[in-house]
Scaffold this active site. Sequence first.
Site, PDB file in Angstrom:
ATOM      1  N   ARG A   1      -5.626  22.875   6.365  1.00  0.00           N
ATOM      2  CA  ARG A   1      -5.454  21.923   5.260  1.00  0.00           C
ATOM      3  C   ARG A   1      -5.566  20.526   5.848  1.00  0.00           C
ATOM      4  NH1 ARG A   1      -1.128  25.322   4.971  1.00  0.00           N
ATOM      5  NH2 ARG A   1       0.255  23.612   5.542  1.00  0.00           N
TER       6      ARG A   1
ATOM      7  N   HIS B   1       3.942  25.298   6.409  1.00  0.00           N
ATOM      8  CA  HIS B   1       3.645  23.896   6.744  1.00  0.00           C
ATOM      9  C   HIS B   1       4.529  23.471   7.911  1.00  0.00           C
ATOM     10  CE1 HIS B   1       2.051  19.934   5.979  1.00  0.00           C
ATOM     11  NE2 HIS B   1       3.221  19.413   5.688  1.00  0.00           N
TER      12      HIS B   1
ATOM     13  N   CYS C   1       3.059 -13.598  -2.905  1.00  0.00           N
ATOM     14  CA  CYS C   1       3.324 -13.637  -4.349  1.00  0.00           C
ATOM     15  C   CYS C   1       2.828 -12.336  -4.980  1.00  0.00           C
ATOM     16  CB  CYS C   1       2.609 -14.813  -5.002  1.00  0.00           C
ATOM     17  SG  CYS C   1       2.918 -16.398  -4.192  1.00  0.00           S
TER      18      CYS C   1
ATOM     19  N   ARG D   1      11.524  22.394   3.020  1.00  0.00           N
ATOM     20  CA  ARG D   1      11.131  21.716   1.784  1.00  0.00           C
ATOM     21  C   ARG D   1      11.011  22.741   0.659  1.00  0.00           C
ATOM     22  NH1 ARG D   1       6.035  17.649   2.181  1.00  0.00           N
ATOM     23  NH2 ARG D   1       4.835  19.573   2.391  1.00  0.00           N
TER      24      ARG D   1
ATOM     25  N   TYR E   1       6.662 -19.698  -2.743  1.00  0.00           N
ATOM     26  CA  TYR E   1       8.041 -19.577  -3.257  1.00  0.00           C
ATOM     27  C   TYR E   1       9.065 -19.722  -2.138  1.00  0.00           C
ATOM     28  CZ  TYR E   1       6.210 -17.480  -7.594  1.00  0.00           C
ATOM     29  OH  TYR E   1       5.562 -17.243  -8.767  1.00  0.00           O
TER      30      TYR E   1
ATOM     31  N   ASP F   1       0.303 -11.910  -6.980  1.00  0.00           N
ATOM     32  CA  ASP F   1      -1.160 -11.801  -7.080  1.00  0.00           C
ATOM     33  C   ASP F   1      -1.919 -12.614  -6.038  1.00  0.00           C
ATOM     34  OD1 ASP F   1      -0.620 -10.647  -9.806  1.00  0.00           O
ATOM     35  OD2 ASP F   1       0.034 -12.723 -10.116  1.00  0.00           O
TER      36      ASP F   1
ATOM     37  N   LYS G   1      -4.728  15.006  -2.420  1.00  0.00           N
ATOM     38  CA  LYS G   1      -3.589  14.620  -3.272  1.00  0.00           C
ATOM     39  C   LYS G   1      -3.440  13.097  -3.282  1.00  0.00           C
ATOM     40  CE  LYS G   1      -0.468  15.339   0.645  1.00  0.00           C
ATOM     41  NZ  LYS G   1       0.317  16.388   1.346  1.00  0.00           N
TER      42      LYS G   1
HETATM   43  C1  LIG Z   1      -0.179  16.729   2.584  1.00  0.00           C
HETATM   44  C2  LIG Z   1      -0.217  18.111   3.077  1.00  0.00           C
HETATM   45  C3  LIG Z   1      -1.162  18.499   4.041  1.00  0.00           C
HETATM   46  C4  LIG Z   1      -2.084  17.525   4.741  1.00  0.00           C
HETATM   47  O1  LIG Z   1      -1.407  16.982   5.836  1.00  0.00           O
HETATM   48  P1  LIG Z   1      -2.118  15.917   6.810  1.00  0.00           P
HETATM   49  O2  LIG Z   1      -1.083  15.626   7.819  1.00  0.00           O
HETATM   50  O3  LIG Z   1      -2.442  14.743   5.970  1.00  0.00           O
HETATM   51  O4  LIG Z   1      -3.324  16.575   7.359  1.00  0.00           O
HETATM   52  C5  LIG Z   1      -1.221  19.835   4.369  1.00  0.00           C
HETATM   53  N1  LIG Z   1      -0.370  20.728   3.817  1.00  0.00           N
HETATM   54  C6  LIG Z   1       0.576  20.386   2.924  1.00  0.00           C
HETATM   55  C7  LIG Z   1       1.464  21.420   2.359  1.00  0.00           C
HETATM   56  C8  LIG Z   1       0.690  19.059   2.540  1.00  0.00           C
HETATM   57  O5  LIG Z   1       1.631  18.722   1.647  1.00  0.00           O
END
Ligand SMILES: *Cc1c(COP(=O)(O)O)cnc(C)c1O
Length: 372
Positions: free
Chosen positions: A221, A165, A313, A135, A267, A315, A39
């Site tokens: 994941r 998660h 700055c 979430r 600046y 750039d 992602k």
């Molecule tokens: C981003 C994400 C992950 C990956 O997590 P890491 O800590 O980067 O390994 C896994 N599961 C879900 C649902 C996520 O949003």
Amino acid sequence: MENFYRQTWAEIDLGAIKYNIEQVKAKLPQQSDIIAVVKADGYGHGSVQVANKALEAGAKALAVALLEEAFVLREAGFKVPILVLGWVSPEYAAIAAENNITLTFFQKEWMDEVALLPMKKKVKLHMKWDTGMGRIGIRTETELKNILQGLKNNKNIELTGVYTHFATADDQDLTFYHQQNKRFQELLKVFQEIWSEPVVIHTGNSAASIRFPKEMHNYIRLGISMYGLYPSKPVKLERSLQLKAAFSLHSRLVHVKRVPAGQSISYGRTYITKESEWIGTIPIGYGDGWSRRLQGKEVLVNGKRMPIVGRVCMDQVMIRLDQEYKLGTKVTLIGEQKNNSIEMDEIADYLDTINYEIPCMINERVPRRYKE
Ligand SMILES: *Cc1c(COP(=O)(O)O)cnc(C)c1O
């Protein structure tokens, strides 16, 4: 290699991606495969290039946050399963199905809306369970039962996975991690009593899969650690795994001058030379995502640390050099130079954030150069 006009670039070491996947895989039980999480354009590393390398290294599927990101991967020709982790409007279930993209769902109303769509093909779905992240996902057994009931009469949907998660898998204190795991097991038991068709199960992010490889299910994941970064300080200190950072950031001196004492730089005149000093200019700034808050941070020139002086700055930034250097001398802002290095974690600490945010912050104005 592509040609870039500007003198600032991020280098992505694809060999490191492969190496990291191999390290993680070596600890996993045979039956656990890897979903490479790409992602946010592969955490700023380039989703297509990372996905390519991850699959070569043995990952079996890909995950992204948005449907847009899934299309980028399909258009690049990837045929493997792609899971969208975020909420997608039900009206896009048909286009997801046509492109064989798996969506995440957890709402009864969502499902009922999909049932009414004219669809040629079933959409594949993974059901998200909120075991403590707070979430997205179903939280109760009643919700789970209602959804499973609804699924039986829904001819547009094919349930292919369930997942959750963790909120604290990277913490020093793992009490809540174990509670979430227990909650997942409870929901899984209810699920399996009702649902007999096969689904894949996945729970672990990088932290959970590094620390508890034996507790992982069909998939992990894998995000941050595939890129060679540790999910947190505690996990880094455990040293259970050696990782190689894939991302480094470089520029070149485009101007070098000797400035007498008492002169201001940039600046707002926040920096005044104390003596006669060598000042270098490098073409990177907050317009590239190199935050203004990085004033005072050091960069590497000739393997030595030199501070950014004066305001950053849009750039350009100025650095104080210890001597004269030739125009074009390489400056490393993140990564290794000679025997010195500036880690992503150091930049994250300076900005009071986590390493995840840093490569995402360096925007598309900074070209990515790939090396094997
Ligand atoms: C981003 C994400 C992950 C990956 O997590 P890491 O800590 O980067 O390994 C896994 N599961 C879900 C649902 C996520 O949003």
